[in-house]
Scaffold this active site. Structure first.
Site, short mmCIF file in Angstrom:
data_model
loop_
_atom_site.label_atom_id
_atom_site.label_comp_id
_atom_site.label_asym_id
_atom_site.label_seq_id
_atom_site.Cartn_x
_atom_site.Cartn_y
_atom_site.Cartn_z
N GLU A 22 0.83 -1.20 0.00
CA GLU A 22 0.00 0.00 0.00
C GLU A 22 0.87 1.26 0.00
O GLU A 22 0.56 2.24 -0.66
CB GLU A 22 -0.93 0.02 1.21
CG GLU A 22 -1.99 -1.06 1.18
CD GLU A 22 -2.84 -1.05 2.43
OE1 GLU A 22 -4.01 -0.63 2.32
OE2 GLU A 22 -2.34 -1.45 3.51
N TYR A 54 -13.63 27.11 -0.94
CA TYR A 54 -13.54 25.65 -0.90
C TYR A 54 -12.51 25.08 -1.86
O TYR A 54 -12.10 23.94 -1.71
CB TYR A 54 -14.90 25.00 -1.12
CG TYR A 54 -15.63 25.40 -2.38
CD1 TYR A 54 -15.31 24.85 -3.60
CD2 TYR A 54 -16.66 26.33 -2.32
CE1 TYR A 54 -15.99 25.21 -4.75
CE2 TYR A 54 -17.35 26.71 -3.46
CZ TYR A 54 -17.00 26.15 -4.67
OH TYR A 54 -17.68 26.51 -5.80
N ILE A 73 -6.21 4.93 7.92
CA ILE A 73 -7.03 5.99 7.35
C ILE A 73 -7.63 6.88 8.45
O ILE A 73 -7.98 8.02 8.19
CB ILE A 73 -8.13 5.46 6.39
CG1 ILE A 73 -9.06 4.47 7.07
CG2 ILE A 73 -7.49 4.86 5.15
CD1 ILE A 73 -10.24 4.02 6.20
N GLU A 74 -7.67 6.38 9.67
CA GLU A 74 -8.09 7.22 10.80
C GLU A 74 -7.13 8.40 10.96
O GLU A 74 -7.55 9.53 11.19
CB GLU A 74 -8.13 6.41 12.10
CG GLU A 74 -9.24 5.37 12.16
CD GLU A 74 -8.88 4.01 11.57
OE1 GLU A 74 -9.58 3.04 11.88
OE2 GLU A 74 -7.91 3.91 10.78
N LYS A 100 -11.35 4.00 1.47
CA LYS A 100 -10.47 3.18 0.63
C LYS A 100 -11.36 2.53 -0.41
O LYS A 100 -12.25 1.75 -0.08
CB LYS A 100 -9.76 2.09 1.45
CG LYS A 100 -8.52 2.55 2.15
CD LYS A 100 -7.77 1.35 2.70
CE LYS A 100 -6.48 1.80 3.33
NZ LYS A 100 -5.67 0.67 3.77
#
Length: 121
Positions: A22, A54, A73-74, A100
């Protein structure tokens, strides 16, 4: 009173993950962002300088996902939230969902997401 700017389906290629593959090969992520800010003045003046831009949020989130190498991913979601909160005093709260798109799980064709909400200090 606070309003919300929503950015959805921001697709970015990044290198966050526990497995060495990854980090080396990377994978696709999708981000959904909600940014709470007061848009009342901008609604009256129709002037971009009176609201949160934005485009800045998209660029900052995209750059972070492309360059960061976290295990989880946290952590990536928290880092995106931190950047958005620090980007402008106009940002009161953010919600970040990191997905993901193709997690490396055997015999699994779904997606995995983490969603967090953070407020300005």
């Amino acid at each position: 009173m606070s309003d919300c700017i929503a950015i959805s389906n921001l697709r970015v290629y990044g290198y966050t993950g526990v497995f060495p593959e990854e980090k080396a090969l990377g994978q696709w992520y999708e981000l959904d962002l909600k940014i709470w800010t007061d848009t009342a003045k901008a609604a009256q003046t129709d002037d971009i300088t009176d609201t949160y831009n934005y485009v800045e949020a998209v660029e900052q989130a995209r750059n972070l996902v492309r360059t960061a190498q976290f295990n989880l991913i946290e952590k990536l979601a928290a880092a995106v939230a931190d950047i958005l909160l620090q980007s402008s005093t106009q940002v009161e709260q953010v919600q970040v969902r990191v997905t993901k798109v193709s997690p490396p799980i055997p015999d699994f064709s779904g997606k995995v997401s983490v969603e967090i909400t953070r407020s300005a200090a």
